[in-house]
Design a protein around this motif. Structure first.
Motif, PDB file in Angstrom:
ATOM      1  N   ALA A   1       0.643  21.567 -12.692  1.00  0.00           N
ATOM      2  CA  ALA A   1      -0.671  20.926 -12.776  1.00  0.00           C
ATOM      3  C   ALA A   1      -1.694  21.671 -11.924  1.00  0.00           C
ATOM      4  CB  ALA A   1      -0.575  19.465 -12.346  1.00  0.00           C
ATOM      5  N   ALA A   2      -1.309  22.082 -10.721  1.00  0.00           N
ATOM      6  CA  ALA A   2      -2.229  22.819  -9.840  1.00  0.00           C
ATOM      7  C   ALA A   2      -2.581  24.179 -10.441  1.00  0.00           C
ATOM      8  CB  ALA A   2      -1.607  22.988  -8.455  1.00  0.00           C
ATOM      9  N   ALA A   3      -1.588  24.874 -10.981  1.00  0.00           N
ATOM     10  CA  ALA A   3      -1.833  26.180 -11.595  1.00  0.00           C
ATOM     11  C   ALA A   3      -2.762  26.037 -12.797  1.00  0.00           C
ATOM     12  CB  ALA A   3      -0.513  26.834 -12.002  1.00  0.00           C
ATOM     13  N   GLN A   4      -2.544  25.006 -13.603  1.00  0.00           N
ATOM     14  CA  GLN A   4      -3.407  24.787 -14.774  1.00  0.00           C
ATOM     15  C   GLN A   4      -4.828  24.455 -14.328  1.00  0.00           C
ATOM     16  OE1 GLN A   4      -2.185  25.170 -18.149  1.00  0.00           O
ATOM     17  NE2 GLN A   4      -4.390  25.431 -18.290  1.00  0.00           N
ATOM     18  N   GLN A   5      -4.965  23.649 -13.277  1.00  0.00           N
ATOM     19  CA  GLN A   5      -6.307  23.323 -12.760  1.00  0.00           C
ATOM     20  C   GLN A   5      -7.028  24.585 -12.285  1.00  0.00           C
ATOM     21  OE1 GLN A   5      -5.562  20.498  -9.672  1.00  0.00           O
ATOM     22  NE2 GLN A   5      -5.173  18.809 -11.086  1.00  0.00           N
ATOM     23  N   ARG A   6      -6.296  25.472 -11.600  1.00  0.00           N
ATOM     24  CA  ARG A   6      -6.912  26.716 -11.117  1.00  0.00           C
ATOM     25  C   ARG A   6      -7.405  27.560 -12.283  1.00  0.00           C
ATOM     26  NH1 ARG A   6      -6.176  32.107  -9.679  1.00  0.00           N
ATOM     27  NH2 ARG A   6      -4.216  32.268 -10.764  1.00  0.00           N
TER      28      ARG A   6
ATOM     29  N   GLU B   1       6.383  19.997 -11.745  1.00  0.00           N
ATOM     30  CA  GLU B   1       5.252  19.391 -12.465  1.00  0.00           C
ATOM     31  C   GLU B   1       3.975  19.435 -11.631  1.00  0.00           C
ATOM     32  OE1 GLU B   1       7.409  16.045 -15.278  1.00  0.00           O
ATOM     33  OE2 GLU B   1       7.216  15.647 -13.131  1.00  0.00           O
ATOM     34  N   ARG B   2       4.096  19.210 -10.329  1.00  0.00           N
ATOM     35  CA  ARG B   2       2.919  19.275  -9.451  1.00  0.00           C
ATOM     36  C   ARG B   2       2.353  20.695  -9.409  1.00  0.00           C
ATOM     37  NH1 ARG B   2       5.437  15.238  -5.336  1.00  0.00           N
ATOM     38  NH2 ARG B   2       6.985  16.870  -5.312  1.00  0.00           N
TER      39      ARG B   2
ATOM     40  N   GLY C   1       0.822  -1.210   0.000  1.00  0.00           N
ATOM     41  CA  GLY C   1       0.000   0.000   0.000  1.00  0.00           C
ATOM     42  C   GLY C   1       0.851   1.254   0.000  1.00  0.00           C
ATOM     43  N   ALA C   2       1.912   1.248   0.797  1.00  0.00           N
ATOM     44  CA  ALA C   2       2.819   2.401   0.834  1.00  0.00           C
ATOM     45  C   ALA C   2       3.492   2.593  -0.513  1.00  0.00           C
ATOM     46  CB  ALA C   2       3.864   2.226   1.933  1.00  0.00           C
ATOM     47  N   ALA C   3       3.875   1.502  -1.155  1.00  0.00           N
ATOM     48  CA  ALA C   3       4.528   1.600  -2.471  1.00  0.00           C
ATOM     49  C   ALA C   3       3.579   2.186  -3.502  1.00  0.00           C
ATOM     50  CB  ALA C   3       5.022   0.230  -2.922  1.00  0.00           C
ATOM     51  N   VAL C   4       2.317   1.790  -3.455  1.00  0.00           N
ATOM     52  CA  VAL C   4       1.327   2.330  -4.398  1.00  0.00           C
ATOM     53  C   VAL C   4       1.145   3.822  -4.151  1.00  0.00           C
ATOM     54  CG1 VAL C   4      -1.119   2.296  -5.007  1.00  0.00           C
ATOM     55  CG2 VAL C   4       0.141   0.151  -4.781  1.00  0.00           C
ATOM     56  N   MET C   5       1.045   4.232  -2.877  1.00  0.00           N
ATOM     57  CA  MET C   5       0.879   5.654  -2.557  1.00  0.00           C
ATOM     58  C   MET C   5       2.098   6.455  -2.979  1.00  0.00           C
ATOM     59  SD  MET C   5      -1.032   5.469   1.147  1.00  0.00           S
ATOM     60  CE  MET C   5      -0.359   7.017   1.613  1.00  0.00           C
ATOM     61  N   LEU C   6       3.279   5.927  -2.760  1.00  0.00           N
ATOM     62  CA  LEU C   6       4.493   6.664  -3.092  1.00  0.00           C
ATOM     63  C   LEU C   6       4.751   6.715  -4.590  1.00  0.00           C
ATOM     64  CD1 LEU C   6       6.881   5.505  -0.234  1.00  0.00           C
ATOM     65  CD2 LEU C   6       5.758   7.714  -0.491  1.00  0.00           C
ATOM     66  N   SER C   7       4.162   5.806  -5.340  1.00  0.00           N
ATOM     67  CA  SER C   7       4.376   5.842  -6.789  1.00  0.00           C
ATOM     68  C   SER C   7       3.810   7.115  -7.386  1.00  0.00           C
ATOM     69  CB  SER C   7       3.763   4.609  -7.465  1.00  0.00           C
ATOM     70  OG  SER C   7       2.352   4.669  -7.373  1.00  0.00           O
ATOM     71  N   GLY C   8       2.852   7.755  -6.702  1.00  0.00           N
ATOM     72  CA  GLY C   8       2.326   9.043  -7.147  1.00  0.00           C
ATOM     73  C   GLY C   8       3.311  10.181  -6.949  1.00  0.00           C
ATOM     74  N   CYS C   9       4.432   9.927  -6.308  1.00  0.00           N
ATOM     75  CA  CYS C   9       5.428  10.950  -6.019  1.00  0.00           C
ATOM     76  C   CYS C   9       6.444  11.089  -7.143  1.00  0.00           C
ATOM     77  CB  CYS C   9       6.154  10.625  -4.714  1.00  0.00           C
ATOM     78  SG  CYS C   9       5.058  10.636  -3.286  1.00  0.00           S
TER      79      CYS C   9
END
Length: 135
Positions: A31-36, A27-28, A13-21
């Motif tokens: 993505a947030a600025a584009q979403q706004r 880039e993060r 579970g930790a590996a799956v969560m960290l894969s989003g990192c």
């Protein structure tokens, strides 16, 4: 479930969560600025409001914010460009090319004009997401 199986499930579970990192900080933020901006352009002020800093949200109620957004309908598109972060990686500058489409008297087609906007984004804590700071 055995202790060994439970530990394996926890690690998986930790590996799956960290894969989003895998995204970089830049880039993060991009993505947030584009979403706004996408939310502002579409008139989704509630989603846009969530991207503002906690300090802004604490001093500006959502209803006031919603009534003060004046570009919806004029902004036709926005494209996030360069993201530059300070060495601390807790404050970043974002360049956004914002296009406004306006009808001009005497012209049959609307005219697009694009301007570069500089935004400041901050990370508000260890587990915080990135937030836009209204200047």
């Amino acid at each position: 479930m055995s202790i060994k199986a439970g530990a394996y499930a926890l690690c998986l579970g930790a590996a799956v969560m960290l894969s989003g990192c895998e995204w970089s900080t830049e880039e993060r933020i991009a993505a947030a600025a584009q979403q706004r901006w996408d939310a502002l352009i579409s008139g989704d002020t509630q989603t846009a409001y969530r991207h503002y800093s906690d300090a802004f949200q604490q001093t500006t109620p959502y209803e006031h914010f919603k009534n003060k957004v004046h570009g919806t309908g004029l902004w036709s598109r926005a494209k996030v460009g360069e993201v530059r972060c300070e060495t601390s990686s807790e404050r970043c500058q974002v360049a956004v090319d914002v296009t406004v489409t306006m009808k001009m008297r005497g012209l049959s087609n609307p005219v697009d004009t694009t301007d570069r906007v500089s935004e400041t984004w901050v990370k508000q804590g260890w587990f915080s997401d990135w937030r836009y700071v209204k200047q």
